[in-house]
Design a protein around this motif. Structure first.
Motif, PDB file in Angstrom:
ATOM      1  N   TYR A 160      36.057  36.633  66.438  1.00  0.00           N
ATOM      2  CA  TYR A 160      37.292  36.823  65.694  1.00  0.00           C
ATOM      3  C   TYR A 160      38.331  37.495  66.596  1.00  0.00           C
ATOM      4  O   TYR A 160      38.033  38.502  67.241  1.00  0.00           O
ATOM      5  CB  TYR A 160      37.073  37.714  64.470  1.00  0.00           C
ATOM      6  CG  TYR A 160      35.988  37.247  63.533  1.00  0.00           C
ATOM      7  CD1 TYR A 160      36.259  36.332  62.518  1.00  0.00           C
ATOM      8  CD2 TYR A 160      34.688  37.734  63.660  1.00  0.00           C
ATOM      9  CE1 TYR A 160      35.262  35.909  61.658  1.00  0.00           C
ATOM     10  CE2 TYR A 160      33.685  37.316  62.798  1.00  0.00           C
ATOM     11  CZ  TYR A 160      33.976  36.411  61.795  1.00  0.00           C
ATOM     12  OH  TYR A 160      32.987  35.994  60.945  1.00  0.00           O
ATOM     13  N   TYR A 213      42.062  39.216  66.230  1.00  0.00           N
ATOM     14  CA  TYR A 213      43.080  39.711  65.313  1.00  0.00           C
ATOM     15  C   TYR A 213      44.264  40.247  66.125  1.00  0.00           C
ATOM     16  O   TYR A 213      44.080  41.034  67.046  1.00  0.00           O
ATOM     17  CB  TYR A 213      42.537  40.850  64.447  1.00  0.00           C
ATOM     18  CG  TYR A 213      41.362  40.474  63.562  1.00  0.00           C
ATOM     19  CD1 TYR A 213      41.558  40.020  62.270  1.00  0.00           C
ATOM     20  CD2 TYR A 213      40.057  40.592  64.042  1.00  0.00           C
ATOM     21  CE1 TYR A 213      40.484  39.688  61.458  1.00  0.00           C
ATOM     22  CE2 TYR A 213      38.978  40.260  63.236  1.00  0.00           C
ATOM     23  CZ  TYR A 213      39.197  39.808  61.951  1.00  0.00           C
ATOM     24  OH  TYR A 213      38.120  39.479  61.152  1.00  0.00           O
ATOM     25  N   ASN A 258      44.721  35.938  62.356  1.00  0.00           N
ATOM     26  CA  ASN A 258      43.299  35.951  62.671  1.00  0.00           C
ATOM     27  C   ASN A 258      42.836  34.554  63.040  1.00  0.00           C
ATOM     28  O   ASN A 258      43.051  33.599  62.290  1.00  0.00           O
ATOM     29  CB  ASN A 258      42.501  36.480  61.468  1.00  0.00           C
ATOM     30  CG  ASN A 258      41.024  36.130  61.542  1.00  0.00           C
ATOM     31  OD1 ASN A 258      40.469  35.602  60.584  1.00  0.00           O
ATOM     32  ND2 ASN A 258      40.396  36.409  62.661  1.00  0.00           N
ATOM     33  N   ASN A 269      39.335  32.484  64.050  1.00  0.00           N
ATOM     34  CA  ASN A 269      37.874  32.564  64.008  1.00  0.00           C
ATOM     35  C   ASN A 269      37.276  31.312  64.627  1.00  0.00           C
ATOM     36  O   ASN A 269      37.648  30.189  64.282  1.00  0.00           O
ATOM     37  CB  ASN A 269      37.399  32.730  62.561  1.00  0.00           C
ATOM     38  CG  ASN A 269      35.895  32.566  62.393  1.00  0.00           C
ATOM     39  OD1 ASN A 269      35.432  31.975  61.436  1.00  0.00           O
ATOM     40  ND2 ASN A 269      35.119  33.082  63.329  1.00  0.00           N
ATOM     41  N   ASN A 319      42.014  44.448  55.726  1.00  0.00           N
ATOM     42  CA  ASN A 319      42.702  43.175  55.934  1.00  0.00           C
ATOM     43  C   ASN A 319      42.338  42.253  54.770  1.00  0.00           C
ATOM     44  O   ASN A 319      41.155  42.064  54.480  1.00  0.00           O
ATOM     45  CB  ASN A 319      42.273  42.510  57.244  1.00  0.00           C
ATOM     46  CG  ASN A 319      42.241  43.457  58.418  1.00  0.00           C
ATOM     47  OD1 ASN A 319      41.312  43.416  59.217  1.00  0.00           O
ATOM     48  ND2 ASN A 319      43.218  44.334  58.531  1.00  0.00           N
TER      49      ASN A 319
END
Length: 261
Positions: A93, A95, A118, A120, A166
């Motif tokens: 991930y 961010y 974000n 992923n 988040n």
């Protein structure tokens, strides 16, 4: 009257003072993982996992906005309820967020609010399945975010209690459709709604972290805490989730005399 207003204004100035400093954090975590992906099978898996998390807070003195970058890597090994089948999970991930911040109670409480993007990228792999044994993870999300940090002295030492949250808003993700194979998607080029827009309804993904920092010196802190990352979605008639719970420990490096880490 004017003197009273002046005193009131001066008393409020410290509440808005910016006393942030750049930091970089390296922490590792261990704990439980729970997995479901109905594209692979209907079974729920649970087991053990590891997480590495790097946080870089690019605070700027006398600025009300700062940027935060976080890299999170999760690896898990899980089994179904019968203990006969094993599922391996790996997720990365990224961010990136921008936060507006305020300080209260003589700079002891720092409140940050803003948003982050974000990305992923990951996989699931059933080591015992012969039909559809693997599933790819690829998504992009825009998420409102908030961080609250409370600094306090204890036993002559400085501590900081930090909470980060988040929550989902909108995004887009890759997913095969129900009954569709990866061979159809990539070898035959049969597109079937495989790039799916998501919202907080179809993909109610959120993440939280609670931690306590002990400032051991001007440049270093010891951090312990809890990380919960709850990835879930229901798209293309398929359900999936990866729930991660981790006990975290690591170090924070402070850069009190520089603009950025």
């Amino acid at each position: 009257m004017k003197n009273k207003l002046l005193l009131l204004f001066l008393s409020l100035v410290p509440l808005c003072a910016v006393a942030q400093e750049p930091t970089s954090t390296n922490i590792i975590g261990v704990g439980s993982s729970r997995i479901l992906d109905t594209y692979i099978n209907q079974e729920k898996y649970s087991g053990f996992g590891l997480t590495y998390l790097y946080i870089r807070d690019r605070a700027r003195k006398e600025k009300r906005w700062n940027s935060v970058i976080e890299h999170e890597l999760d690896i898990s090994s899980t089994k179904d309820r019968s203990k006969d089948n094993q599922m391996m999970e790996g997720n990365y991930y990224l961010y990136w967020g921008r936060y507006r911040h305020w300080q209260f109670f003589g700079d002891r409480l720092l409140v940050q609010a803003g948003g982050l993007a974000n990305v992923n990228l990951g996989f699931l792999y059933d080591t015992t399945a012969s039909n559809n044994p693997a599933q790819a993870r690829l998504s992009l999300n825009l998420m409102p975010a908030a961080i609250a940090t409370y600094r306090f002295p204890l036993f002559g030492k400085q501590f900081a209690l930090r909470y980060e949250l988040n929550v989902p808003l909108v995004g887009v993700m890759f997913s095969p459709n129900y009954g569709q194979s990866y061979y159809e998607i990539f070898n035959r080029g049969n597109y079937d709604h495989n790039i799916v827009p998501t919202t907080f309804v179809s993909a109610p993904t959120f993440r939280q972290m609670l931690s306590l920092d002990w400032r051991t010196s001007e440049k270093w802190s010891l951090r312990i805490g809890y990380l919960g990352n709850y990835q879930q979605a229901e798209v293309n008639n398929l359900k999936q989730h990866v729930y991660v719970h981790r006990v975290m420990i690591g170090i924070v490096r402070h850069f009190p005399n520089s603009v950025r880490p």
